[in-house]
Structures are given as structure tokens and as C-alpha cells.
Scaffold this active site. Structure first.
Site, short mmCIF file in Angstrom:
data_model
loop_
_atom_site.label_atom_id
_atom_site.label_comp_id
_atom_site.label_asym_id
_atom_site.label_seq_id
_atom_site.Cartn_x
_atom_site.Cartn_y
_atom_site.Cartn_z
N THR A 131 49.94 -8.40 23.93
CA THR A 131 50.05 -6.96 24.17
C THR A 131 50.20 -6.18 22.87
O THR A 131 50.70 -6.71 21.87
CB THR A 131 51.28 -6.70 25.06
OG1 THR A 131 51.53 -5.30 25.12
CG2 THR A 131 52.53 -7.37 24.52
N GLU A 133 52.35 -4.00 22.54
CA GLU A 133 53.77 -3.62 22.42
C GLU A 133 54.49 -4.42 21.33
O GLU A 133 55.57 -4.03 20.89
CB GLU A 133 54.49 -3.79 23.76
CG GLU A 133 53.88 -2.93 24.83
CD GLU A 133 54.78 -2.70 26.05
OE1 GLU A 133 55.96 -3.05 25.99
OE2 GLU A 133 54.27 -2.16 27.03
N LYS A 160 56.99 -11.54 24.07
CA LYS A 160 55.55 -11.69 23.79
C LYS A 160 55.34 -11.91 22.28
O LYS A 160 54.50 -12.73 21.87
CB LYS A 160 54.76 -10.46 24.26
CG LYS A 160 54.69 -10.27 25.77
CD LYS A 160 53.95 -11.38 26.51
CE LYS A 160 52.46 -11.40 26.25
NZ LYS A 160 51.76 -12.39 27.10
P1 NAD Z 1 51.00 -9.68 36.13
O1 NAD Z 1 52.49 -9.55 36.13
O2 NAD Z 1 50.20 -8.86 37.07
O3 NAD Z 1 50.61 -11.20 36.40
C1 NAD Z 1 51.29 -12.28 35.82
C2 NAD Z 1 50.93 -13.55 36.60
O4 NAD Z 1 51.63 -14.65 35.99
C3 NAD Z 1 51.35 -13.51 38.07
O5 NAD Z 1 50.29 -13.95 38.89
C4 NAD Z 1 52.53 -14.47 38.13
O6 NAD Z 1 52.65 -15.12 39.39
C5 NAD Z 1 52.20 -15.46 37.02
N1 NAD Z 1 53.40 -16.11 36.49
C6 NAD Z 1 54.56 -15.51 36.11
N2 NAD Z 1 55.45 -16.44 35.72
C7 NAD Z 1 54.84 -17.65 35.86
C8 NAD Z 1 55.26 -18.99 35.61
N3 NAD Z 1 56.48 -19.28 35.14
N4 NAD Z 1 54.37 -19.98 35.83
C9 NAD Z 1 53.12 -19.72 36.29
N5 NAD Z 1 52.69 -18.47 36.56
C10 NAD Z 1 53.54 -17.45 36.35
O7 NAD Z 1 50.59 -9.44 34.64
P2 NAD Z 1 49.28 -8.72 34.03
O8 NAD Z 1 49.52 -7.28 33.92
O9 NAD Z 1 48.07 -9.22 34.73
O10 NAD Z 1 49.31 -9.32 32.55
C11 NAD Z 1 48.69 -10.57 32.24
C12 NAD Z 1 48.88 -10.87 30.77
O11 NAD Z 1 48.31 -9.82 29.98
C13 NAD Z 1 50.35 -10.96 30.34
O12 NAD Z 1 50.47 -11.99 29.40
C14 NAD Z 1 50.64 -9.61 29.71
O13 NAD Z 1 51.65 -9.73 28.73
C15 NAD Z 1 49.28 -9.28 29.10
N6 NAD Z 1 48.96 -7.84 28.96
C16 NAD Z 1 49.06 -7.00 30.04
C17 NAD Z 1 48.68 -5.66 29.89
C18 NAD Z 1 48.73 -4.70 31.05
O14 NAD Z 1 48.51 -3.50 30.85
N7 NAD Z 1 48.99 -5.12 32.27
C19 NAD Z 1 48.23 -5.20 28.65
C20 NAD Z 1 48.18 -6.09 27.57
C21 NAD Z 1 48.52 -7.41 27.75
O1 DAU Z 2 50.78 -1.64 26.33
C1 DAU Z 2 50.52 -2.77 27.08
C2 DAU Z 2 51.60 -2.95 28.12
O2 DAU Z 2 51.38 -1.94 29.10
C3 DAU Z 2 51.61 -4.33 28.77
O3 DAU Z 2 51.91 -5.29 27.80
C4 DAU Z 2 52.64 -4.39 29.91
O4 DAU Z 2 52.57 -5.65 30.56
C5 DAU Z 2 52.33 -3.29 30.89
O5 DAU Z 2 53.31 -3.27 31.90
C6 DAU Z 2 52.27 -1.93 30.19
O6 DAU Z 2 53.60 -1.53 29.73
P1 DAU Z 2 54.13 -0.02 29.88
O7 DAU Z 2 55.60 -0.05 29.85
O8 DAU Z 2 53.42 0.90 28.97
O9 DAU Z 2 53.56 0.30 31.39
P2 DAU Z 2 54.24 1.01 32.66
O10 DAU Z 2 53.16 1.17 33.67
O11 DAU Z 2 55.51 0.36 33.07
O12 DAU Z 2 54.62 2.46 32.09
C7 DAU Z 2 53.64 3.31 31.51
C8 DAU Z 2 54.37 4.55 31.01
O13 DAU Z 2 54.88 5.29 32.14
C9 DAU Z 2 55.58 4.24 30.15
O14 DAU Z 2 55.69 5.22 29.13
C10 DAU Z 2 56.76 4.36 31.11
C11 DAU Z 2 56.30 5.43 32.08
N1 DAU Z 2 56.83 5.28 33.46
C12 DAU Z 2 56.66 4.07 34.09
C13 DAU Z 2 57.13 3.88 35.36
C14 DAU Z 2 56.96 2.53 36.04
C15 DAU Z 2 57.43 6.36 34.12
O15 DAU Z 2 57.55 7.45 33.56
N2 DAU Z 2 57.90 6.16 35.39
C16 DAU Z 2 57.79 4.95 36.04
O16 DAU Z 2 58.27 4.84 37.18
#
Ligand code: NAD
Ligand code: DAU
Length: 350
Positions: A131, A133, A160
Site C-alpha cells: 500500500t 500508506e 504492511k
Molecule cells: P480485503 O480485506 O478485502 O481482503 C483480504 C482477504 O485476505 C480476505 O479475503 C481475507 O479473508 C483474507 N485473509 C485475511 N487474513 C487471512 C489469513 N490469516 N489467512 C488467509 N487469508 C486471510 O483486502 P483488500 O482491500 O482486497 O486488499 C488486498 C491487499 O491489497 C492487502 O494486502 C492490502 O494491504 C492491499 N491494498 C489494498 C488497497 C485498497 O484500497 N483496498 C490499496 C493498496 C493495497
Molecule cells: O491507500 C491505500 C489504502 O486505502 C489501503 O492500503 C487500505 O487497505 C484501504 O483500506 C484504504 O485505506 P483508507 O484508510 O484510505 O480507506 P478508508 O476507505 O477507510 O477511508 C478513506 C478516507 O475516508 C479516509 O481519509 C478516512 C475517511 N473515512 C473513512 C470511513 C470508513 C471517513 O471519513 N468516514 C468513514 O466512515
């Protein structure tokens, strides 16, 4: 046939990656390893679950013996590691699960890959998905580049960052063939409604308050999830071993502007009076340690491999809203049961 392990394939991004690989690479055996935590959902993969080149295995990456045995049995050629605890708010209320899955789980996979490939790493690849972050928080100017020093500020981003360092260390010390990418915020279908966009769609639909943290001035760079999956495909096959690549949408939005835009789209889709959904906006206590701004410079992946986002935000955002409205059953199923307890704890006393 190549045997490819995708971890976390039942989650949001993982399910899009699994779908892409299963449909595109008929000569790969795709094994999806997922523990099906609250965020993992096999309903995300209904359309491909009967494909001949796809296998689902329920298992926990924190269980080192199980992971070692799985690698011995399956003889993987490549790993795409997405399994993680991924929600910042949960990492604030319960950091330990993040340490276990994101750090210990990653090391278990690194160890198993190393022992499985030690005699011959030729053609093998461990691809770690991370990520933006990990780089910390930006002020008004500048963007993260691959050499920006790490400065993680939440238990999630620290876990991470730790896993990224360990992946690099296994490359440097043991010669494990690794690639890492760090991506910005994804949006699209199948995202668990604890994250901003699906949570707010769900709440607007149900006329519930929209809990905006602080003043809503934090900025995120949004990328359509299928564009991320395309970048993962490219880097898995063509990324240079030992390298890190940033992936981003070049699409920064202040939270409150994004939320107002979402309210406008929802008013149209739900035939509400203009401004009706925006009345639900409620400013609540800020997230602890809330990072102000993330922005990605993705010129390395564009320059080396030609990747750039293809989905225009206006189109991707509207089609995402439509997807959640057309998939009420999915949304209702994941927000029943345990979700209610989470919601009470996270929001009711804010
Ligand atoms: P998510 O939370 O939707 O999915 C995570 C998955 O991992 C789930 O299916 C969960 O069951 C599985 N999991 C969790 N713990 C586990 C364990 N101990 N063993 C096996 N499986 C397990 O997450 P996502 O948003 O799809 O993110 C996927 C990856 O991408 C993560 O590594 C996250 O850090 C990274 N990432 C996410 C974002 C985003 O915006 N969502 C952005 C950048 C990077
Ligand atoms: O930047 C990549 C990351 O983006 C990933 O690594 C993370 O897995 C993913 O969850 C996401 O993190 P954020 O914290 O940016 O996403 P989130 O959707 O939780 O929040 C987006 C923004 O909105 C953040 O500034 C917090 C704000 N927020 C979030 C929630 C859930 C609110 O204001 N109210 C809320 O209820």
C-alpha cells in the site's frame, strides 16, 4: 501448466485478480488460499468457481506448518500475496491481528517459498501487494515515489511496511525472486462496506448518517480496482525482480468533495430530490492519527511497462454505485450478523 498461489483471493482486490487470472490464463492452475475472515467472501467469485483451472483452499497464513505443507504438496511456480488485514480503523482497535496476518503470515509464505524453490529459483516469483500508506502522510504538495522513505503511522501501515521490509530482506539475503507494488486507494465492486465508498452507498440507500471523520479534508488518490488487477498481471509477468513499483490513479479527491459527488449520483439513481442524500452528512470525531494526504507518482510502471489507469473516474464511480444498487443481496448478506456489532462499536459512540 503453471501452479500459481493467490492469497486473499476471496477479498476485494484478490477476487478481481483471481477472476482475471482464471479467465485469461487457461494454462495456469490458480489456487486461491483464503481464511474467509469477515472480509473474505466466496460469493465474490461465483462466476468462476467451477472453472477447471481454479481451486479454493480455506486456510490461515499465520499457520506456518500448514503453509509449509501446502507448498510441498502443490509445488507452486509463483505467489501473488494479497491476504491481509486491510482496514485502518480495525488496526486501531485491534492491532494484534494485523501483526499476525500481515507480518507473521507474510514471513510464513516467504519461508515456504524459499524452501520450495531453494534448489532452483529460475522462473519463480513472489509478488507482494502493498500500500501507499507505508510512505506516511503528505502535505499539500508532492507525491510518493518508490524511494520515498517509509514513515508508516497506523498499526495497519506499520504492519504492511514491516512485511515490505521482510520481503526485500529475503531477496537481498537469500536471493528469493520478489517483486513489490504499493498502490493507492481502490474502489469498485465487492469492496467490504467498512471502507468509505461502499459504506456510504449502503448508508445513503438506507437513509443513515454519513460519518465524515474530522472536517473531511483528507485526500486520497482513487484507482478503479480492475486497473489495479491489470497492473498486478503485468508486474507478476514482467516486473523486474527485486524492484518496487508504485501504482496510482492520478486522481486525488478531498473526502468531502468525493462524498458530495456520491450524494449527487445517489440522488439521481434513487430518484431523490437534489440535496436529499447530502443532508445525511454528519461530521464525527476524527480517526486517530489520520493521515492527511496520499498521492502516488506512478511514472516508473508507466515508463517501464506502459501501464496507466484506463477507467475514467466519473465512469468508474457511477458504475460502482450502480453495481452496489443492483447487488442489494450481496450488500445485505455482508452487512447482516457480525457487521452490526462492528458498526455499533465503530460509529455509535463517536
Ligand atoms: P480485503 O480485506 O478485502 O481482503 C483480504 C482477504 O485476505 C480476505 O479475503 C481475507 O479473508 C483474507 N485473509 C485475511 N487474513 C487471512 C489469513 N490469516 N489467512 C488467509 N487469508 C486471510 O483486502 P483488500 O482491500 O482486497 O486488499 C488486498 C491487499 O491489497 C492487502 O494486502 C492490502 O494491504 C492491499 N491494498 C489494498 C488497497 C485498497 O484500497 N483496498 C490499496 C493498496 C493495497
Ligand atoms: O491507500 C491505500 C489504502 O486505502 C489501503 O492500503 C487500505 O487497505 C484501504 O483500506 C484504504 O485505506 P483508507 O484508510 O484510505 O480507506 P478508508 O476507505 O477507510 O477511508 C478513506 C478516507 O475516508 C479516509 O481519509 C478516512 C475517511 N473515512 C473513512 C470511513 C470508513 C471517513 O471519513 N468516514 C468513514 O466512515
Amino acid at each position: 501448466m503453471k501452479n500459481i498461489l493467490i492469497t486473499g483471493g476471496a477479498g476485494f482486490i484478490g477476487s478481481h485478480v483471481v477472476r482475471l487470472f482464471v479467465n485469461k490464463y487457461k494454462d495456469y492452475n490458480i489456487v486461491n488460499l483464503d481464511n474467509l475472515t469477515y472480509a473474505g467472501n466466496l460469493a465474490n467469485l461465483r462466476d468462476i468457481e467451477n472453472s477447471g483451472n481454479y481451486t479454493f483452499i480455506k486456510g490461515d497464513i499465520t499457520n506456518g506448518d500448514f503453509i509449509q505443507q501446502l507448498f510441498t504438496e502443490r509445488n507452486f511456480d509463483g505467489v501473488i500475496h494479497l491476504a491481509a488485514e486491510s482496514h485502518v480503523d480495525r488496526s486501531i482497535s485491534n492491532p494484534m491481528e494485523f501483526i499476525m496476518t500481515n507480518i507473521v503470515g507474510t514471513v510464513n509464505l516467504l519461508n515456504a517459498s524459499l524452501s520450495s524453490w531453494k534448489s532452483n529459483c529460475e522462473g519463480k516469483r513472489f509478488y507482494h501487494i502493498s500500500t501507499d500508506e507505508v510512505y506516511g502522510s503528505l502535505g499539500a504538495e508532492g507525491k510518493f515515489i518508490e524511494s520515498t522513505p517509509y514513515d508508516p503511522r497506523s498499526p495497519y501501515s506499520a504492519s504492511k511496511a514491516s512485511s515490505d521490509h521482510l520481503v526485500r530482506a529475503y531477496n537481498h539475503t537469500f536471493g528469493l525472486p520478489v517483486v513489490i507494488s504499493n498502490c493507492s486507494n481502490n474502489y469498485g465492486p465487492y469492496q467490504f462496506p467498512e471502507k468509505l465508498i461502499p459504506l456510504f452507498i449502503h448508508n445513503i440507500r438506507n437513509m443513515k448518517p454519513l460519518p465524515v471523520y474530522g472536517k473531511g479534508e483528507n485526500i486520497r488518490d482513487w484507482l478503479y480496482v480492475e486497473d489495479h488487477a491489470q497492473a498486478i498481471d503485468l508486474l507478476f509477468h514482467k516486473g523486474t525482480i527485486g524492484e518496487t513499483y508504485n501504482i496510482g490513479g492520478n486522481n486525488e479527491w478531498k473526502n468531502i468533495d468525493l462524498i458530495i459527488k456520491l450524494c449527487e449520483i445517489m440522488d439521481q439513481k434513487l430518484n431523490r430530490q437534489p440535496g436529499e442524500s447530502a443532508k445525511l452528512i454528519t461530521y464525527v470525531k476524527d480517526r486517530a492519527g489520520h493521515d492527511l494526504r496520499y498521492a502516488i507518482d506512478a511514472s516508473k510502471i508507466k515508463g517501464e511497462l506502459g501501464w496507466e489507469p484506463t477507467v475514467k473516474f466519473t465512469e468508474g464511480f457511477e458504475s460502482t454505485v450502480e453495481w452496489y444498487l443492483n447487488n442489494e443481496n450481496w450488500l445485505n448478506a455482508v452487512t447482516s450478523g457480525e457487521y452490526q456489532n462492528y458498526y455499533e462499536k465503530q460509529y455509535v459512540s463517536r
